[in-house]
Design an enzyme around this catalytic site. Structure first.
Site, mmCIF file in Angstrom:
data_model
loop_
_atom_site.group_PDB
_atom_site.id
_atom_site.type_symbol
_atom_site.label_atom_id
_atom_site.label_comp_id
_atom_site.label_asym_id
_atom_site.label_seq_id
_atom_site.Cartn_x
_atom_site.Cartn_y
_atom_site.Cartn_z
ATOM 1 N N GLU A 45 0.854 -1.182 0.000
ATOM 2 C CA GLU A 45 0.000 0.000 0.000
ATOM 3 C C GLU A 45 0.889 1.231 0.000
ATOM 4 O O GLU A 45 1.684 1.433 0.920
ATOM 5 C CB GLU A 45 -0.917 0.011 1.224
ATOM 6 C CG GLU A 45 -1.947 -1.093 1.194
ATOM 7 C CD GLU A 45 -2.760 -1.137 2.477
ATOM 8 O OE1 GLU A 45 -2.796 -0.122 3.197
ATOM 9 O OE2 GLU A 45 -3.343 -2.194 2.760
ATOM 10 N N ASP A 56 -5.216 8.323 10.301
ATOM 11 C CA ASP A 56 -3.847 7.932 10.591
ATOM 12 C C ASP A 56 -3.399 8.387 11.974
ATOM 13 O O ASP A 56 -3.717 9.487 12.420
ATOM 14 C CB ASP A 56 -2.893 8.516 9.537
ATOM 15 C CG ASP A 56 -3.168 7.966 8.152
ATOM 16 O OD1 ASP A 56 -3.508 6.774 8.069
ATOM 17 O OD2 ASP A 56 -3.057 8.716 7.174
#
Length: 253
Positions: A45, A56
């Site tokens: 990824e 995140d």
């Protein structure tokens, strides 16, 4: 057949690695991808840095900020990856937020991904119903799989809808937190993994958030097809630069 679909048919647990494009240095991305494949990783990824990465945790946020400061942009990433399929065969997924894709133009973005050899996209802030109504036809046109996230709080109805519009795998977030914020899985998370596994979805699940070593990889894949490591690999890059990637992978399996 899409490379992700091919990989998922293999009789093995999938190990996917996430990293932020342009980190630790602007031009490290291609070398990192090549070294990860040589180390036996099944899928990669590639994080497209964004200034407001809601899902995140601090480790990936910091790497994204550094990548942006290094000068990483959508255009530069595409330029860096233009010849990636001359040296790399495993599935490549771009993970990013929808705003940069809208700015680039969704169809133009998808067309460029297809031209380069990107296999799928993970866009945490693109709602599945908006995707199904407005963008699925474009993704299908360019042979791109769109990967959706589910969490322990996602309803069964929503999960089955996601499963119905997905081809590839479902990204099973291990807990309702940001990335990199845990160490190991407890009974609650293992029960969640089993509950989703018992739903007999048409798409296999790959677990993300909280996988950092062999123990958590094995826990995560007891009921799922694979697992994704992000923050732990970013930390490795921070401490070692883009060297010693094979050593990191050997600590996982």
């Amino acid at each position: 057949m899409n490379r992700i679909s091919q990989k998922l048919q293999e009789d093995k647990k999938i190990l996917s690695i996430y990293f932020s494009a342009g980190y630790p240095n602007l031009n490290d991305s291609v070398q990192i991808i090549q070294d990860l494949e040589k180390s036996g990783i099944d899928m990669i990824e590639i994080g497209l840095p964004f200034s407001d990465p809601l899902a995140d945790g601090p480790t990936i946020q910091a790497s994204s900020t550094t990548a942006l400061q290094n000068g990483m942009t959508t255009q530069i990433l595409f330029k860096q990856l233009k010849d990636i399929r001359k040296s790399v065969n495993i599935p490549l997924v771009i993970m990013g937020y929808f705003n940069p894709m809208l700015q680039y133009g969704v169809e133009n973005f998808c067309a460029k991904c297809a031209e380069i050899g990107i296999d799928g996209l993970i866009i945490p802030d693109l709602p599945v119903d908006v995707y199904a109504d407005e963008y699925k036809a474009t993704f299908d046109k360019y042979g791109l799989l769109n990967i959706f996230l589910i969490t322990p709080q996602t309803s069964e109805e929503r999960i089955r809808f996601i499963d119905s519009v997905s081809d590839g795998f479902i990204y099973m977030v291990s807990s309702a937190s940001v990335t990199g914020s845990q160490s190991g899985f407890g009974n609650t998370q293992e029960a969640y993994f089993k509950r989703i596994g018992d739903m007999n979805l048409k798409n296999p699940q790959i677990v993300g958030f909280g996988i950092s070593n062999a123990e958590t990889f094995n826990q995560a894949t007891q009921y799922a097809k694979g697992a994704i490591i992000g923050s732990a690999f970013i930390t490795h890059l921070k401490e070692n630069g883009s060297r010693k990637i094979e050593e990191f992978v050997k600590t996982i399996r």
